[in-house]
Write a protein that holds these residues in place. Sequence first.
Motif, PDB file in Angstrom:
ATOM      1  N   GLY A 174       0.044   8.716  13.118  1.00 17.21           N
ATOM      2  CA  GLY A 174       0.532   8.158  11.367  1.00 17.21           C
ATOM      3  C   GLY A 174       1.381   8.590  11.029  1.00 17.21           C
ATOM      4  O   GLY A 174       1.209   7.296   9.445  1.00 17.21           O
ATOM      5  N   MET A 178       0.141   8.437   6.983  1.00 15.33           N
ATOM      6  CA  MET A 178      -0.724   9.762   7.235  1.00 15.33           C
ATOM      7  C   MET A 178      -0.849  11.654   6.018  1.00 15.33           C
ATOM      8  O   MET A 178      -1.571  11.655   5.506  1.00 15.33           O
ATOM      9  CB  MET A 178      -0.551  10.737   8.691  1.00 15.33           C
ATOM     10  N   TYR A 268      -4.296  10.994   6.104  1.00 14.37           N
ATOM     11  CA  TYR A 268      -4.917  11.134   7.227  1.00 14.37           C
ATOM     12  C   TYR A 268      -6.122  10.641   7.765  1.00 14.37           C
ATOM     13  O   TYR A 268      -6.568  10.364   7.975  1.00 14.37           O
ATOM     14  CB  TYR A 268      -4.528  12.899   7.904  1.00 14.37           C
ATOM     15  N   THR A 271      -5.315   8.013   9.034  1.00 10.38           N
ATOM     16  CA  THR A 271      -4.888   7.100  10.612  1.00 10.38           C
ATOM     17  C   THR A 271      -5.967   7.596  11.524  1.00 10.38           C
ATOM     18  O   THR A 271      -4.871   7.976  12.830  1.00 10.38           O
ATOM     19  CB  THR A 271      -2.882   8.262  10.354  1.00 10.38           C
TER      20      THR A 271
END
Length: 588
Positions: A174, A178, A268, A271
């Motif tokens: 990530g 992220m 997030y 990712t």
Amino acid sequence: MKLYQKITCALLIVCAAVFTACGGSGKLKDGTYTESSVGHNGTLTLETVIKDGKIADIKTVESSETKGLGQAAVDLLCRAIVENNSIQVDTLTGATISSNCVKRIMQETVKKAGASDKTIASMAAVAVRPAAEKTSYEYDIVVIGAGGAGLTAAITAKQGGASVAVLEKNGFAGGNTMVSGGGLNVAGSDLQQKNGITDSVEKFTEDTLKGGDYKNDPVLVGIMARNSVAAYNWLRDDIGVPFMQERVQQFGGHSVPRACVPVGNSGYTITEALVKKCETLGIDIFYETKAVKLLKENDVVTGVEAENGGKTVSFVAKKGVVLATGGFGANVAMRVEYNPAYGSEYKTTCIQAAQGDGIVMAQAVGAKLVDMGYIQVYPTCNPKTGIISYVANSRFDGAVLVNKEGHRFVNEGGRRDVISQAILAQTDKCAYLVWGSEIESAGKMTQIHAKEFEQLKATNLLVQADTLEDAAKAAGIDAAALAAEIAEFNSFVDGKKDPKFQKTGAFRKIAEGPFYIETVTPSTHHTMGGVAIDAQTRVQSVSGGAIKRLFAAGEVVGGIHGTNRLGGNAITDIIVFGRIAGSEALKD
């Protein structure tokens, strides 16, 4: 099982002792135990079930840890504790604070269940890192870094028929993507059309060049702008990223709203979808694997030397290596080396892995660096942790910034660097973001980011009150001065013009309660400098020309953003150039 899955699940510890002789009973006392401690972002509460004297289950009851980062550490460590029936577990690389929080909670839990301090201290444990199965691997393409740019490059290369390995030094994927808000600027998206917003590649290009004080590479900026729609469509249609249909955001420095925002207003969301795509395609991701050296023969990059599980592992790249290691925002020494103004007095929004590793490795093989002194701070961050406040995205819906004396001092919709410097010039080097129900009903930031909202209130960094006066008093701001300032601002909204600071972006009144006041301060956020690339993302040499078979994308690259990156351009950058890097590496 795919290598990706094996290594993801392998953050486990082989323990030399378990709870078989705790207290005087020989077992932990059965029951359900609930304990809390403070993690990276706030309170973490775990519920532990002990059955037949062993740790049978651990559930997260309350958590403010970042999805995919701190929460990944919590989930993996809890799994390790249950599987090994021991609290002696290793920390997850890149999430030390969250990992240690789990260990503190579990130590208190087993004490309650009958384990003595002596018993806990005497339990030796042997940490087993998730090691690669061999000391040498061979792939067509090796990608260094499992952030947004690296995952994008890997997917593109794999879809083009290449065998691909991704090396990630953390125990999770990530990167900084992220922990971002996830919005990416797109000129001509379906969401702009749906909302009647007129935009163009030329306008996007000009905004970006102007935002970087025209120090950007215009060729690279043009590539980013021209490919923005394709990048967004790829994320939406191929990767499956869901986007908020009712929201097109206008970040500071942009002349029109153009940022498409993923559901949850979090990177997030992006990712997580990219990692799932990698898993579906069978891409090998080597976690806890730190690239330390680019291998080079006869002026051609041939692979990567990495550290994994305490041993050196070589990864041969038959077609090319893609650098996607991010910037150096969390490396104080490196920041000071290139710009002494950004020392240890600044916290950072970056994950701790943002140490500039890829820049150093590239430099060692003769890569040219550009714009290294350009370091950006983000204006509205948590003063205690340094992380970005997403509740403070109310600023994009019309919230205003005032100082402790109750006065506005800057255009809230302006450039990040300008706002940040203005905040640092105020009392206590902080500012107060003020908004009411008109702005809250438009952006719903306290609802979208409800956990952060509650945590900010719990730590006295955000106050909510029915009247502006009560909110001001609770926040420690001059109430009379603030009332006069907001009354004047509301008159500007009525007149549709801000003669005081020429406010850009959303322009809404702050007249109806409840009212919100949040304390914010700048943190280092993005490093604009890095390796020089050409239009094909080939890393350029200090001696001229490209370094053969070495490509780069993402924050490790310099030249795209000039002196200052505009909000929303980072995600566009990493997807556009990540796709180009993955595609160009195939051609070698």
